[in-house]
Structures are given as structure tokens and as C-alpha cells.
Design a protein around this motif. Structure first.
Motif, PDB file in Angstrom:
ATOM      1  N   ALA A  48       7.952   8.422  11.849  1.00  0.00           N
ATOM      2  CA  ALA A  48       8.888   8.137  10.785  1.00  0.00           C
ATOM      3  C   ALA A  48      10.138   8.845  10.797  1.00  0.00           C
ATOM      4  N   LEU A  49      10.258  10.086  10.787  1.00  0.00           N
ATOM      5  CA  LEU A  49      11.323  11.090  10.254  1.00  0.00           C
ATOM      6  C   LEU A  49      12.485  10.865  11.413  1.00  0.00           C
ATOM      7  N   ILE A  50      12.348  10.794  12.608  1.00  0.00           N
ATOM      8  CA  ILE A  50      13.360  10.762  13.573  1.00  0.00           C
ATOM      9  C   ILE A  50      13.933   9.465  13.405  1.00  0.00           C
ATOM     10  N   ALA A  51      13.000   8.245  13.181  1.00  0.00           N
ATOM     11  CA  ALA A  51      13.407   6.886  13.112  1.00  0.00           C
ATOM     12  C   ALA A  51      14.340   6.618  12.038  1.00  0.00           C
ATOM     13  N   LEU A  52      14.252   7.398  11.073  1.00  0.00           N
ATOM     14  CA  LEU A  52      15.140   7.193   9.849  1.00  0.00           C
ATOM     15  C   LEU A  52      16.526   7.786  10.134  1.00  0.00           C
ATOM     16  N   GLN A  53      16.577   9.007  10.881  1.00  0.00           N
ATOM     17  CA  GLN A  53      18.046   9.216  11.334  1.00  0.00           C
ATOM     18  C   GLN A  53      18.781   8.580  12.250  1.00  0.00           C
ATOM     19  N   SER A  54      17.806   7.958  13.127  1.00  0.00           N
ATOM     20  CA  SER A  54      18.383   6.879  14.304  1.00  0.00           C
ATOM     21  C   SER A  54      18.655   5.480  13.646  1.00  0.00           C
ATOM     22  N   PHE A  55      18.099   5.164  12.631  1.00  0.00           N
ATOM     23  CA  PHE A  55      18.463   4.054  11.712  1.00  0.00           C
ATOM     24  C   PHE A  55      19.762   4.138  11.045  1.00  0.00           C
ATOM     25  N   THR A  56      19.819   5.228  10.633  1.00  0.00           N
ATOM     26  CA  THR A  56      21.218   5.647   9.689  1.00  0.00           C
ATOM     27  C   THR A  56      22.385   5.615  10.473  1.00  0.00           C
ATOM     28  N   MET A  98       0.873  -1.192  -0.071  1.00  0.00           N
ATOM     29  CA  MET A  98      -0.122   0.086   0.147  1.00  0.00           C
ATOM     30  C   MET A  98       0.848   1.218   0.151  1.00  0.00           C
ATOM     31  N   LEU A  99       2.131   1.276   0.882  1.00  0.00           N
ATOM     32  CA  LEU A  99       2.775   2.288   0.801  1.00  0.00           C
ATOM     33  C   LEU A  99       3.341   2.555  -0.445  1.00  0.00           C
ATOM     34  N   ALA A 100       3.911   1.496  -1.042  1.00  0.00           N
ATOM     35  CA  ALA A 100       4.518   1.549  -2.538  1.00  0.00           C
ATOM     36  C   ALA A 100       3.799   2.220  -3.289  1.00  0.00           C
ATOM     37  N   THR A 101       2.393   1.964  -3.467  1.00  0.00           N
ATOM     38  CA  THR A 101       1.282   2.315  -4.344  1.00  0.00           C
ATOM     39  C   THR A 101       1.178   4.019  -4.212  1.00  0.00           C
ATOM     40  N   ILE A 122      11.286   2.097   6.855  1.00  0.00           N
ATOM     41  CA  ILE A 122      11.465   3.449   7.263  1.00  0.00           C
ATOM     42  C   ILE A 122      11.634   4.461   6.203  1.00  0.00           C
ATOM     43  N   PHE A 123      12.236   4.314   5.117  1.00  0.00           N
ATOM     44  CA  PHE A 123      12.297   5.244   3.913  1.00  0.00           C
ATOM     45  C   PHE A 123      10.593   5.319   3.372  1.00  0.00           C
ATOM     46  N   ALA A 124      10.071   4.135   3.159  1.00  0.00           N
ATOM     47  CA  ALA A 124       8.929   4.253   2.717  1.00  0.00           C
ATOM     48  C   ALA A 124       7.605   5.106   3.515  1.00  0.00           C
ATOM     49  N   LEU A 125       7.784   5.020   4.915  1.00  0.00           N
ATOM     50  CA  LEU A 125       7.190   5.813   5.908  1.00  0.00           C
ATOM     51  C   LEU A 125       7.460   7.170   5.766  1.00  0.00           C
ATOM     52  N   TRP A 154       4.981  10.631  -5.732  1.00  0.00           N
ATOM     53  CA  TRP A 154       6.138  11.054  -6.020  1.00  0.00           C
ATOM     54  C   TRP A 154       6.584  10.798  -7.719  1.00  0.00           C
ATOM     55  N   GLY A 155       5.812   9.878  -8.324  1.00  0.00           N
ATOM     56  CA  GLY A 155       5.824   9.748  -9.724  1.00  0.00           C
ATOM     57  C   GLY A 155       4.993  10.532 -10.262  1.00  0.00           C
ATOM     58  N   LYS A 156       3.955  11.042  -9.794  1.00  0.00           N
ATOM     59  CA  LYS A 156       3.317  11.994 -10.723  1.00  0.00           C
ATOM     60  C   LYS A 156       2.904  13.370 -10.009  1.00  0.00           C
TER      61      LYS A 156
END
Length: 476
Positions: free
Chosen positions: A154-162, A1-4, A399-402, A10-12
Motif C-alpha cells: 500500500a504505502l509505495i502505491a500511495l506515492q506512485s498514485f500521488t 471493513m477497512l473503514a470500520t 490507497i489511503f484506506a489501505l 484512528w478514532g479511538k
């Protein structure tokens, strides 16, 4: 669902909005980001001055740079090249250059409609210009709620993951330990409010940005004969003329736009929340400064990472490595195995300052609803700290998808607001242009000139021309 959903956003939708709005703002403002490029340095130098009890223009800049300079510059660029090929860098540049105009107007508008706080600071951002500028409080409520939700989910989790994944690769440290330590250090800062965040960022951000830039220049200087070939590779790949690692023409554009916005945040509205806190004489001053921060992020620091990767033999000979590991392996080839330690430490600083920046965004979103409910703010702080630990244990794809979905919705709502408010932003820019044309070296903003707008008088009291302006007038 997130991918769709991300594919649709982002694609259009966002490609059309980002490019369309950026080009429109650039042309309609007579290329403001280029004609005021030289003045950026002058305004930047003037913004170094601190006024007691206020956050300076420079402090607001470094807080926003702290958010822009992070995982997007190191991991994000590597992901863009891995999935979109070298041509993705070209489209990141394009998005950055036209995004400078978008950032200029969103940050100028944030200054116009900012709100004065009792402690001498200001609040503002997209929610405030949606409410007061568009007279659409529901839209400001939607943006603020989405901002707090995206930061808290999501956004803070991305930094923590990296940061945690880099520590694990370089030192073999379990992600849970990295996450816990990062959360504890963050807690010390965020409970001190925006002034403490600004003070910390003022010291860390210039140090880490300049250090990373010096390293990149060393790599470029050591491989100077290869640089022209890299630029040719980027250009050919950008238009599908080069079969390179990553995707084709469409993937290059998609990843360039997506990772470009994720890195420089132009049009997203994040930086506008921070731009509003600065104490300046005219909204355009901060618009100019924030436009410069997009240039720093995309045209300088993202290019440094791209050069590190594309100048490596490992990439040119073909590799299946992606993400942050690609940057680390490429850098190790240039300067030795110790570079992995450098990248890890740089990412730690980048991730830390970005988390502080993101926290403030979420707090600002909550403040739109209430600035007195301390229990709500404390609960949000706890959620942020938990998310840091949680994010360190997650997978990159999730993480990136969210994060992409949240960023996409924020960007879409903010860009729509900017379209409706462009006329106001242009009139404020015209006021600045006119004052400069009349010989006033440091234009001031007088709210009583814009009686048709809902502007808080406490944020913009009528000011007498300062001594510098008097001197400029007498000289002219």
C-alpha cells in the motif's frame, strides 16, 4: 471493513496512544525536544562529517526526511483541510510537537540496539529493540512482517498514485506512463543498496525541501496582511468555534492526528529503521537529529502547504476541490498557472525519494528474518516496482484506506514497545545529560556501562574520549 477498522484504530486507540505517549515522554524527559532544540543545530552540523565506509548522521537524516517529506506534506495536508477543516492543521502541529519526543526515544533506542553489518553499515529499528530490548522476538517478527507487507502492498502505491495523478492533471500524461518511468528510475537506485539510496537522498532532499520552503515564504510574504486572520481561522476551527469547509471539532482532531502521523511518522517506527544506520558517537545524537526532522516536516513544510491553501481566495470563498488539486489550484492563484508544473515536479521528487525510503524499510523488515537470501530481496524489489505501476492506476480512497490501516497497526505495536522500553531510553538520555554536565562537549556511548542490556559490542565498541572531549575537560 477497512473503514470500520480504521475508524476503531484512528478514532479511538491511536489518538489515546499517540497523545498519551507523546505527553508522557515529553514531561518525563523534561521536555527533551525543547531543551535540546538549540543543540539540534550543533549536532546536525557535526553530523555532516562523513567517515569512510559508514553512513553519516546527516545522510540518515535526509533519508528519513525523504520519507517524511512527500505526499503527506502536499496531498495529505490538503486532504486534512478538506475533510477536517483548517482546525486540522492545529492538531497536526500539536501531534508534531509532542511527536518530537516520541521520535527522539524511538530513534535513540534504534541506535542502542542496532546491529553491525560486514560492509560497515548498520541495521536496526523497532523489530531489533523489541527483540533485544524487550526480549520478545515474536513481537519483532510481527513488526518486521507487517512492515514488509505494508510497504509491499500500500504505502509505495500511495506515492506512485500521488505523482501520477499530478502529472495527469498538469500535463495530460496517462498514469501508466508515469508509473512505468518512475519504476524504471527507482530500479536503478534500489538495486544499489542503502549507501546508494543515502547518496541520492543527500543531494535531492535538501534541494527539494528548500525550494518548496522558498516558494511558501514567497506566498506568505505576498499575503502578509492575511496571515493573522488565517491563524485565527485555524485556532477557531480547531475547537469547533468556526463553521468552515470540512468537518467540525471531532473531524478536525481526527484528521489532524491521522494526517499528522502519516506525515511526520513520529511513533510509527519507520524513521527508527533509518536512524539505526547512522554512525554516531552516542545514540542520543541521532535521537536529537531525528526529532528535528519531525519539526522540519510538520512545523515548517506542512505549515507552508496550509498557508498556500488557506491564503487563497478560492478556499475562503468555498470550493468542492480536494486533495492535491486543491494545493495546485491555490498555488496557481498565488503565482500563476505555471505553479501546477512546479507542484508536479516537486511531488515527483518527493514521491521518488519517499519510495526509496519505503523500499529500504521493507528491505530492513525482510533482513530481520534473513540477510543472506538474495532471491528473497530481489523478489521484493520486483514487487515494489510492480506496485509503483499498479499504484499509479488506483483510486485515492482505496490507497489511503489501505495505507491508513497498515500505518495504524505499525504505530500501535511500536508505541506499546516504546512504553515498555522508556526506562532504558531515559537511562541512555541521562548518560548523555551527565556527560554534558561534566563538561564533555561530544558525549560518547560506552556499552560496558549498560551490561544489563543486550548490546552488540561490534556496534558500540568501547571508545576513548576524543581530542575534543580532552580539550573540553582541560578547558573546564
Amino acid at each position: 471493513m477497512l473503514a470500520t477498522l480504521n475508524g476503531l484504530l484512528w478514532g479511538k486507540i491511536l489518538i489515546l496512544l499517540l497523545i498519551g505517549v507523546g505527553v508522557w515522554f515529553t514531561v518525563a524527559s523534561r521536555f527533551v525536544q525543547f531543551r535540546y532544540f538549540k543543540r539540534m543545530f550543533r549536532v546536525f552540523r557535526h553530523g555532516l562529517q562523513h567517515e569512510k565506509g559508514h553512513v553519516s548522521s546527516f545522510q540518515a537524516l535526509v533519508v528519513s526526511v525523504a520519507g517524511r517529506v512527500g505526499a503527506g506534506n502536499i496531498a495529505g495536508v490538503a486532504v486534512a483541510i478538506t475533510l477536517g477543516g483548517p482546525g486540522a492543521i492545529f492538531w497536526m502541529w500539536i501531534i508534531g510537537l509532542i511527536g518530537m519526543a516520541t521520535s527522539f526515544f524511538e530513534c535513540t533506542l534504534a541506535q542502542v540496539f542496532k546491529k553491525a553489518e560486514s560492509d560497515g553499515t548498520y541495521r536496526g529499528g523497532p523489530a531489533y529493540y523489541m527483540h533485544k530490548g524487550m526480549k520478545q522476538k515474536w513481537m519483532g517478527t510481527f513488526y518486521s512482517g507487517l512492515l514488509a507487507l505494508s510497504v509491499g502492498s500500500a504505502l509505495i502505491a500511495l506515492q506512485s498514485f500521488t505523482m501520477a495523478s499530478s502529472f495527469e492533471q498538469s500535463f495530460g500524461v496517462s498514469p501508466i506512463y508515469s508509473g512505468v518511468v518512475l519504476a524504471l528510475v527507482t530500479a536503478v537506485i534500489i538495486f544499489g543498496g542503502i549507501k546508494r539510496i543515502a547518496e541520492v537522498a543527500e543531494w535531492i532532499v535538501p534541494f527539494m525541501a528548500v525550494g518548496y520552503l522558498i516558494l511558501g515564504l514567497f506566498v506568505v510574504g505576498s499575503n502578509l496582511e492575511k496571515v493573522p486572520d488565517v491563524f485565527i481561522l485555524i485556532a477557531r476551527s480547531a475547537f469547533g468555534l468556526e463553521q468552515a469547509i470540512g468537518g467540525g471539532f471531532g473531524a478536525a482532531i481526527l484528521m489532524g492526528v491521522q494526517r499528522g502521523l502519516f506525515s511526520n511518522e513520529a511513533g510509527l517506527g519507520h524513521a527508527a529503521n533509518v536512524a539505526a544506520i547512522a554512525h554516531v558517537k552516542h545514540p542520543v545524537n541521532q535521537g536529537i537529529v531525528q526529532s528535528f526532522s519531525v519539526f522540519i516536516d510538520t512545523m515548517i513544510l506542512c505549515t507552508v502547504t496550509a498557508m498556500i491553501i488557506l491564503l487563497s481566495d478560492g478556499y475562503l470563498n468555498g470550493t468542492e476541490t480536494g486533495g492535491i488539486a486543491l494545493t495546485q489550484i491555490s498555488l496557481a492563484e498565488h503565482i500563476g498557472d505555471w505553479s501546477g508544473i512546479f507542484v508536479t515536479l516537486a511531488l515527483t521528487l518527493f514521491a521518488f525519494t519517499t519510495i526509496l525510503y519505503l523500499y529500504y524499510l521493507g528491505e530492513n523488515g525482510l533482513n530481520f528474518f534473513s540477510n543472506e537470501n538474495q532471491k528473497l530481496f530481489n523478489l521484493f524489489r520486483i514487487i515494489v516496482l510492480v506496485q509503483i505501476v499498479w499504484g499509479s492506476l488506483q483510486e485515492l480512497t482505496t490507497i489511503f484506506a489501505l495505507a491508513d490501516f497498515a500505518v495504524g497497526l505499525l504505530a500501535m505495536s511500536n508505541l506499546i514497545a516504546l512504553v515498555f522500553l522508556f526506562k532504558i531510553g531515559k537511562s541512555v538520555l541521562a548518560d548523555y545529560d551527565d556527560q554534558l554536565a561534566s563538561g564533555i562537549d561530544h558525549p560518547t556511548f560506552e556499552a560496558n556501562r549498560f551490561n544489563e542490556l543486550i548490546i552488540e559490542q561490534d556496534s558500540w565498541p568501547t571508545l576513548e574520549r576524543d581530542m575534543d572531549n580532552d580539550k573540553s575537560n582541560s578547558t573546564s
